[in-house]
Write a protein that holds these residues in place. Structure first.
Motif: not given
Length: 414
Positions: A152-172
Motif C-alpha cells: 500500500t502506498i498513501s500520498t497526501y497533497l495539501a495544496a494539490g497540483q495546480e493543473t489538469l495535466n496529471l501523471t497517471s496510469h489509467p489501466g491499473s
C-alpha cells in the motif's frame, strides 16, 4: 540466439592495485537497487481524472489522500518509491507519503495491517516538490515485502497540483481510494471514493541482485480483459511461474511503436521505461497491433507500416544491446473479427502475417516467443481461440493471458 561479446573486465579495471571506473556505489559498498514494480507514466485523459471533488476547474487532488496498492515481484527487507510528474503541467507538491502492508495482503483494499505504516522521506524531509517532467525517489524505508505480495502506498497533497495535466496510469486494473484530508497513516479509508487508476506513482525498488525483465507493450500486456484487483495479466502469470525474477510491466492501453497514442510511442519512451529502469538486464517487446490497426487499410499504407515497424524493432534491439540488455520479441496475436482493426480485404491481416514471418526468421531479436500460435484458434488461425476471447476478438481473458505466460521460455528468466 545472438551472443554478444563481453569484455573481460566490466565496471572497473585493476591496474597496479588501483581501481579505475568504479562508480560511487561500488566505491562505498552501497546496495544495488532494482525495480520490483513499475507503471508506465501517462498524461491523464479528461475521462480518467480523479472524480469530483478531487478535480476542480484548474487543479487536481487539493487536500487529498490517495491510497493505492501495487503488486511487487521480487521481495526485500527495504524499499523505496518513485513518484512521477512526467506529464504534469505544474510542479507536484507532495505533503506527506507513506507505505504499509494492505489488510489481508490483498490488492485494492482501503485498510492496512496495524503497525506496518511507515512514513516516506525525501532527503530526510517529510515533503517534496517534484518539478515538471521529473521524478523523485524516496529515501529507503525498512518494511519487509515478500515476493509476489501487495504493498500500500498513501500520498497526501495539501495544496494539490495546480493543473489538469496529471501523471497517471489509467489501466491499473486496481482500486485506488481518494478522500479529503491527511489520512496517510490511517488504518482504513472505508467510505472513501474509489477509481481503478493509479496516480503519481511509477516504481518501487528493493535492494538485490535478481534478474529483471522489462516488458514493453500495449493493452494486451497492460491487462485489458484481466480481473480488477486480480493481478492476472500475462506478466503477473509469468511471474507466478518463476518468482525469482523481477517482472516489470511497462505497457499502456493504446500504445504504439511508431506514433504516440495513449502515451508516448515506444521509440520515444524506450530510454525512460527500459534503458534507465534500475536493474533491467533484459526486455521483451510485444507491440505492433495498434500500429497496423490504426494505419489505413490500403496496400501502400500497410506496406509502409510493415517496413516502419521492422525498422523500429531493429532500432529497439540496437539501443538495448548498446546497454548490454538482451532483447526478446513476440509475434502479434490475431484480431480477425474485430470491428475496428479487421478490414474486408484482409490487408491488415496480411501485414500482421508479414511482420510475424520476419520475427520468426530470428534475425531481429535475440529470440522470439510465438504469442500468435499460443493465442490463435487452431481452426481459424486469423482469429483468437474462442476460449481466450473477451468478445471483442482482440483482447484476451485471464485464461488467454495464462496461455501467453505459459509460452514464454523459463530460461529467459534465469
Amino acid at each position: 540466439m545472438r551472443r554478444r561479446t563481453m569484455l573481460g573486465m566490466t565496471g572497473a579495471a585493476a591496474v597496479g592495485g588501483a581501481v579505475f571506473g568504479a562508480g560511487p556505489a561500488a566505491a562505498h559498498g552501497r546496495p544495488r537497487w532494482l525495480h520490483t514494480w513499475v507503471a508506465m507514466p501517462q498524461l491523464t485523459e479528461p475521462g480518467n481524472l480523479p472524480p469530483a471533488p478531487f478535480t476542480g476547474a484548474s487543479s487536481t487532488l487539493v487536500d487529498t489522500t490517495l491510497r493505492q496498492t501495487v503488486h511487487v515481484t521480487i521481495g526485500g527487507s527495504r524499499l523505496r518509491v518513485r513518484f512521477s510528474n512526467a506529464f504534469g503541467g505544474a510542479a507536484l507538491p507532495i505533503t506527506a507519503a507513506g507505505v504499509a502492508l494492505p489488510a489481508g495482503g490483498q490488492a485494492g483494499v482501503s485498510a492496512i495491517v496495524p503497525g506496518t505504516a511507515r512514513p516516506l522521506t525525501f532527503g530526510g524531509r517529510a515533503s517534496v516538490v517534484v518539478p515538471i517532467g521529473a521524478q523523485v525517489v524516496s529515501d529507503p524505508v525498512d518494511l519487509p515485502v515478500a515476493s509476489g505480495s501487495n504493498l500500500t502506498i498513501s500520498t497526501y497533497l495539501a495544496a494539490g497540483q495546480e493543473t489538469l495535466n496529471l501523471t497517471s496510469h489509467p489501466g491499473s486494473r486496481t482500486t485506488t481510494y481518494l478522500t479529503n484530508g491527511n489520512f496517510v497513516a490511517a488504518p482504513d479509508l472505508s467510505g472513501a471514493a474509489s477509481v481503478a487508476h493509479w496516480y503519481l506513482i511509477s516504481g518501487v525498488e528493493v535492494p538485490g541482485t535478481a534478474p529483471a525483465i522489462a516488458i514493453v507493450g500495449d493493452s494486451l500486456t497492460d491487462g485489458r480483459g484481466s480481473t480488477t484487483d486480480g493481478n492476472d495479466r500475462w506478466p503477473d502469470q509469468l511471474f507466478a511461474r518463476r518468482r525469482r525474477t523481477a517482472i516489470l510491466n511497462q505497457a499502456a492501453g493504446g500504445n504504439r511503436v511508431l506514433n504516440d497514442g495513449l502515451g508516448p510511442n515506444v521509440l520515444a519512451r524506450l530510454d525512460r521505461d527500459v534503458l534507465a529502469t534500475s536493474g533491467v538486464d533484459r526486455m521483451l517487446i510485444f507491440e505492433g497491433v495498434n500500429d497496423i490497426g490504426t494505419a489505413p487499410a490500403t496496400v501502400a499504407d500497410q506496406k509502409q507500416v510493415v517496413d516502419d515497424l521492422l525498422f523500429a524493432f531493429e532500432q529497439v534491439v540496437l539501443r538495448a544491446h548498446a546497454r548490454d540488455i538482451t532483447a526478446y520479441g513476440a509475434t502479434i496475436t490475431p484480431f480477425g473479427g474485430n470491428t475496428g482493426y479487421d478490414d474486408p480485404d484482409g490487408l491488415r491481416e496480411q501485414s500482421r502475417q508479414a511482420v510475424n514471418a520476419v520475427l520468426r526468421r530470428g534475425r531481429l531479436f535475440d529470440e522470439i516467443v510465438d504469442f500468435d500460435v499460443a493465442a490463435r484458434d487452431p481452426a481459424v488461425p486469423r482469429q483468437l481461440n474462442p476460449a481466450y476471447d473477451t468478445g471483442d476478438h482482440l483482447h484476451l481473458n485471464p485464461a488467454g493471458y495464462g496461455a501467453l505466460a505459459a509460452a514464454v521460455p523459463l530460461r529467459w528468466l534465469s
